[in-house]
Design a protein around this motif. Sequence first.
Motif, short mmCIF file in Angstrom:
data_model
loop_
_atom_site.label_atom_id
_atom_site.label_comp_id
_atom_site.label_asym_id
_atom_site.label_seq_id
_atom_site.Cartn_x
_atom_site.Cartn_y
_atom_site.Cartn_z
N GLN A 119 1.18 -1.45 -0.03
CA GLN A 119 -0.05 0.19 0.31
C GLN A 119 1.06 1.04 -0.31
OE1 GLN A 119 -1.30 1.57 3.32
NE2 GLN A 119 -3.27 2.70 2.20
N ARG A 155 -7.59 -5.57 4.68
CA ARG A 155 -7.96 -4.19 4.31
C ARG A 155 -7.87 -3.09 5.22
NH1 ARG A 155 -12.90 -6.90 1.66
NH2 ARG A 155 -13.67 -7.22 3.17
N THR A 158 -5.83 -1.36 6.27
CA THR A 158 -4.85 -0.75 5.01
C THR A 158 -5.69 0.17 4.22
OG1 THR A 158 -5.11 -2.70 3.48
CG2 THR A 158 -2.29 -2.40 5.33
N GLY A 159 -6.82 -0.02 4.38
CA GLY A 159 -7.88 0.63 3.46
C GLY A 159 -8.10 -0.25 2.11
#
Length: 338
Positions: A119, A155, A158-159
């Motif tokens: 990311q 998820r 980190t998005g």
Amino acid sequence: MVVIMKPGHSKQELEHAIQEMERGGVNVMISKGAETTILGAEGNAQGIDIEKMESLPGVERVMRVSEPYKKANRKYHPDDSVVEIAPGATVGGKKLLVVAGPCSVESEEQITAIAKEVQQTGAQALRGGAFKPRTSPYSFQGMGYTGLDLLEKARAATGLPVVTELMSTDDIGYFAEHVDVIQVGARNMQNFDLLKRLGKVNKPILLKRGLSATIEEWLMSAEYILAGGNPNVILCERGIRTFETFTRNTLDLSAVLAVKRQSHLPVVVDPSHASGQAWMVERMSLAAIAAGADGLIIEVHNDPVHALCDGQQSITPAQFRELMAKVGAVAQCVGREL
Ligand code: PEP
Ligand code: MN
């Protein structure tokens, strides 16, 4: 058959053309592009009188479509399709999509650490298999539902939206709820039951090319999903089986050009499975972007030597960082951006 309307046609002219096609016994797909409106005939168009159709006011031209794929065909949908995989993350437009992560989810520490690394480097999605299609029943088969939970944790940390492979129709409901992009692996490209069911799902599908599938067979598999009502199909070229054994597969980059000509669907390239060798991944990625691919899906592992699956083709986060810088430069040369 497709009917191309004249620019500036009236609403009545459009309705009239649609009625005429329906009278010929087909369903009509309407595609409104920036400049043109195109009517696609779904079903057998034998009952339509082409000359009459062409003489209707507002109709510019009528074309027969010989290819068996219709909804996937660029003739039916001249503009590139842009698929949204998460708010703000799309594939098929000017911006490239890069998906990165390990072949398989192995532990919470592993997937979360890799997710953070990729990311920070600019990947827009995380990959990681939980249900693995392995050649040997004695090899690691993936963590299953636990793996999906760990992807959700990564998820949350980190998005990043997650991309993971679905193998069984039994799991479709669960995947549709917990996963952002559902991957159909090369071995399942012609699992027509699976494809039909995925046509009813409201999630993007990453459809990998089968090991020995022709471009037409691949597009027909996409057609199954589109015909079911799910327009969000992303194609993935991951190398095909040839006589060559030096590489795991042979990356067919000409397929990227062929598919982009024949279809409006976005195409990404998987240089990891295509080559099977970590040292080739960077150059193959650059070549894919130069060839016009809409993105990449790359295997990245923090400890490739000890990876439970596909370590030999996995690059490290540091190598991924170098690769991304170069991909950015090539993207700029071909009018794309990262
Ligand atoms: C994978 O993405 O890990 C995988 C198994 O890919 P493919 O279906 O292309 O072999
Ligand atoms: Mn793999």
